[in-house]
Design an enzyme around this catalytic site. Sequence first.
Site, short mmCIF file in Angstrom:
data_model
loop_
_atom_site.label_atom_id
_atom_site.label_comp_id
_atom_site.label_asym_id
_atom_site.label_seq_id
_atom_site.Cartn_x
_atom_site.Cartn_y
_atom_site.Cartn_z
N CYS A 96 0.70 -1.15 0.09
CA CYS A 96 -0.01 0.07 0.09
C CYS A 96 0.86 1.37 0.03
O CYS A 96 1.63 1.44 0.69
CB CYS A 96 -0.96 0.11 1.12
SG CYS A 96 -1.84 1.54 1.39
N CYS A 128 0.62 3.52 3.39
CA CYS A 128 1.18 3.11 4.56
C CYS A 128 2.49 3.63 4.60
O CYS A 128 3.28 3.89 3.84
CB CYS A 128 1.35 1.59 4.51
SG CYS A 128 -0.30 0.63 5.04
N HIS A 175 -3.45 0.88 8.27
CA HIS A 175 -4.19 0.55 6.92
C HIS A 175 -5.55 0.03 7.03
O HIS A 175 -6.38 0.00 6.05
CB HIS A 175 -3.25 -0.66 6.20
CG HIS A 175 -3.65 -1.08 4.88
ND1 HIS A 175 -3.41 -0.25 3.79
CD2 HIS A 175 -4.17 -2.16 4.51
CE1 HIS A 175 -3.98 -0.93 2.67
NE2 HIS A 175 -4.40 -2.16 3.08
N ASN A 228 -13.86 9.38 -1.29
CA ASN A 228 -14.40 7.99 -2.00
C ASN A 228 -13.96 6.88 -1.34
O ASN A 228 -12.92 6.80 -1.36
CB ASN A 228 -13.74 8.02 -3.59
CG ASN A 228 -14.37 9.06 -4.40
OD1 ASN A 228 -15.15 9.80 -4.27
ND2 ASN A 228 -13.23 9.64 -5.52
N SER A 249 -9.70 2.01 -5.13
CA SER A 249 -9.06 0.99 -4.89
C SER A 249 -8.47 0.57 -3.83
O SER A 249 -8.19 -0.60 -3.47
CB SER A 249 -8.49 0.57 -6.61
OG SER A 249 -7.72 1.42 -6.65
N HIS A 262 -6.85 1.89 2.14
CA HIS A 262 -6.15 2.73 3.35
C HIS A 262 -7.08 4.02 3.45
O HIS A 262 -7.41 4.55 2.54
CB HIS A 262 -4.81 2.91 2.88
CG HIS A 262 -4.06 3.62 4.05
ND1 HIS A 262 -2.97 2.88 4.57
CD2 HIS A 262 -4.18 4.69 4.88
CE1 HIS A 262 -2.59 3.70 5.56
NE2 HIS A 262 -3.08 4.65 5.61
N HIS A 264 -8.37 7.28 3.43
CA HIS A 264 -7.85 8.50 3.06
C HIS A 264 -8.74 9.33 2.14
O HIS A 264 -9.73 8.72 2.05
CB HIS A 264 -6.55 8.30 2.13
CG HIS A 264 -7.01 7.55 0.89
ND1 HIS A 264 -7.43 6.26 0.67
CD2 HIS A 264 -7.02 8.31 -0.56
CE1 HIS A 264 -7.73 6.06 -0.67
NE2 HIS A 264 -7.41 7.22 -1.35
N GLN A 273 -9.36 13.01 -0.31
CA GLN A 273 -8.70 13.93 -1.38
C GLN A 273 -9.00 15.10 -1.10
O GLN A 273 -10.18 15.59 -0.42
CB GLN A 273 -8.79 13.66 -2.79
CG GLN A 273 -8.48 11.95 -3.36
CD GLN A 273 -8.49 11.89 -4.52
OE1 GLN A 273 -7.99 12.56 -5.39
NE2 GLN A 273 -9.26 10.57 -4.98
O1 LIG Z 1 -8.04 10.03 -7.67
P1 LIG Z 1 -8.27 8.50 -7.91
O2 LIG Z 1 -9.03 8.09 -6.47
O3 LIG Z 1 -7.66 7.75 -8.70
O4 LIG Z 1 -9.81 8.55 -8.63
C1 LIG Z 1 -11.05 8.64 -8.24
O5 LIG Z 1 -11.70 9.88 -7.86
C2 LIG Z 1 -11.49 10.79 -8.71
C3 LIG Z 1 -12.09 12.10 -8.08
O6 LIG Z 1 -13.40 12.02 -7.52
C4 LIG Z 1 -12.41 10.61 -10.11
O7 LIG Z 1 -12.09 11.40 -10.86
C5 LIG Z 1 -12.10 9.16 -10.59
O8 LIG Z 1 -12.82 8.83 -11.69
C6 LIG Z 1 -11.85 8.23 -9.32
O9 LIG Z 1 -11.80 6.78 -9.83
#
Ligand SMILES: O=P(O)(O)O[C@H]1O[C@H](CO)[C@@H](O)[C@H](O)[C@H]1O
Lengths: 362, 362
Positions: free
Chosen positions: B52, B55, B121, B165, B173, B176, B178, B180
């Site tokens: 990861c 991590c 994690h 997300n 995917s 962990h 987190h 953004q």
């Molecule tokens: O930045 P990541 O986690 O790779 O990407 C994820 O979040 C982003 C922001 O919401 C999106 O645009 C991507 O389609 C999604 O897969």
Amino acid sequence: TAKFDYTDNSHRRYNPLTDSWVLVSPHRAKRPWLGQQETVGKPNIPEYDVNCYLCPGNKRATGNSTPAYESTYIFQNDYPAVKLEQPDIDETDETDEIKKRLFKVQSVKGNCFVICFSPKHNLTIPQMKVDELVGVVNAWQSLYNTLDQERKEGNPYKFLQIFENKGTAMGCSNLHPHGQAWCLDVVPSEVSQEFKSFGKYQKDNGCHLLSDYVQLELKEKVRVVLENDTFIVTVPYWAVWPFETIIVSKERIPAIVDFNEKQNKDLATIIKQLTTKYDNLFQTSFPYSMGIHQQPFNPTNEEKEMSWFHMHFYPPLLRSATVRKFLVGFEMLGEPQRDLTAEQAAERLRNLDSEVHYLEKL
Amino acid sequence: TAKFDYTDNSHRRYNPLTDSWVLVSPHRAKRPWLGQQETVGKPNIPEYDVNCYLCPGNKRATGNSTPAYESTYIFQNDYPAVKLEQPDIDETDETDEIKKRLFKVQSVKGNCFVICFSPKHNLTIPQMKVDELVGVVNAWQSLYNTLDQERKEGNPYKFLQIFENKGTAMGCSNLHPHGQAWCLDVVPSEVSQEFKSFGKYQKDNGCHLLSDYVQLELKEKVRVVLENDTFIVTVPYWAVWPFETIIVSKERIPAIVDFNEKQNKDLATIIKQLTTKYDNLFQTSFPYSMGIHQQPFNPTNEEKEMSWFHMHFYPPLLRSATVRKFLVGFEMLGEPQRDLTAEQAAERLRNLDSEVHYLEKL
Ligand SMILES: O=P(O)(O)O[C@H]1O[C@H](CO)[C@@H](O)[C@H](O)[C@H]1O
Ligand SMILES: O=P(O)(O)O[C@H]1O[C@H](CO)[C@@H](O)[C@H](O)[C@H]1O
């Protein structure tokens, strides 16, 4: 000083149909991808599946039977999102002023239909013959005409939304070739926003937005995927989904029931070509949601003048048969975002075979 | 004559934040479901995963290393959707009048960050302690302050979109813990539409939309899920996703950096309680996208007066850990549609334990 590079630099594009923006980050398509790629083989699906409620002669969950149909078959959705009969909302019930202005509500009546494209369980649109797809176009036309007639006799029908959800990625669990049509007593938001945009554009510029659009795309060519006498297919300048396309009639034709036989065949052909390209792109049965925007029933003058037949295709795949684009976090909270330009997507689609489906070559 | 039944009859509700409608078909939730249901067990995930990149101490794809952090850790996204430096668009390049009015485009600059919530994690937000979540709130605050400072020094920052997300269903995917944060030099569409709606409501009614909203929800109670001194959590009247919620500050607090220590703790607590309820609903690590709407940097007078801290949670699950709602065909072409009412969803969430996570009982 360096020049702005649309294939590399981040930018926003405006969607004049929906009055919204999309963030384009073309350099993102260059990042490494760790997702695995499945190998695809020839699917082994029977022409008739005893467990499929859309196959001829089978029973559905409600006990109704699907008859032994031979081309297309339309029936009322057993679990409709809207119904013909329900009580009206008594608006005098609500007396709280703040509630009245903050929580607006409308009753919605209507009807929902399922349209089987073929009795054969293992076909998809690109695998059907043009003549069979003309049959699907005819089915859509006959549904439109029937509902318009029933409206004249009193049914609460205003807008017929014809669509297809294809593939499990688009929430469709039955792969039998079929679409749906939901008919509401109101013009749904997306469509009513388009009418608003068309009306404003006409007022400001003295012509229809889609007339300018078709001319401009034909002149620039970079976003055109397919063209025949009646229609063009483009990846719109403002596309959100990676390989989103629009089928637009070159001249204004208000609704599918206004097509002549040649136009029916042109639509069937271009749908087959587009979906063949889609399947060939990642050598998979390409998932999408698609649907028709056209003239509402009993149109107002403005709706009559502004209606212009077109179809939207919204496919989720981005990199392969198994790697899709997610419109999530930033997209839901902020603004839709895409990872390759419309021009890049159009070029890839344009270069693909539209006549021979990849399964025929396996 | 029969009375309209909001728990059974189809209706549309208006979303005054986004100026859009949602179709509600409550009777649809009653249809039989053939999708299978997975049994859930205690996941066996290590506290540290050598593969990861989030991590502590591990290398990322770009070669950069994640340091040995002990609480939260913020770093620049290695594959950002927007960048600080890029050429400007030369608008005089474009001379075609039709193209200028139909294909509108803007350059977008900015910066993207990843925020690790914990070095462990195998944690998720509901499994973290309130104090640790106060640490996450502090991290969001420090990012906001740092970027505002950098803006003053010349960086192109206007709006900081903080989001998370969670789960593969939401395109995430790496499990962990987190989130953004994407910072753009423009207010993104969703947020700018909210400001437009707030401004119009204030002008028409002499008070802030969310002020009326909070009062009304507290009065009606049926959509309230959680409440503390500083915040309420509701399933908004106009929710689209089945268990969508909003966290709103009871009084107007423009941005997260305006919170005092008590308010930090109230936010951390209510986020923990809400996500605990979410996980307990289907006994699964509940996927969602969530994010913060708040005051832009260098606000205009209207932005300053209209900014009101709130968070949206958009979770896709409908019936179980494996059965989600798809917003596809009709939703994309016509209008979002939901299968249970906001009140029904709120009642289910309200009745769930907010203190003990289901995994603690296994
Ligand atoms: O930045 P990541 O986690 O790779 O990407 C994820 O979040 C982003 C922001 O919401 C999106 O645009 C991507 O389609 C999604 O897969
Ligand atoms: O009617 P279906 O195929 O069961 O349902 C599918 O299409 C509908 C219309 O787009 C959506 O509302 C559902 O979420 C989707 O699963």
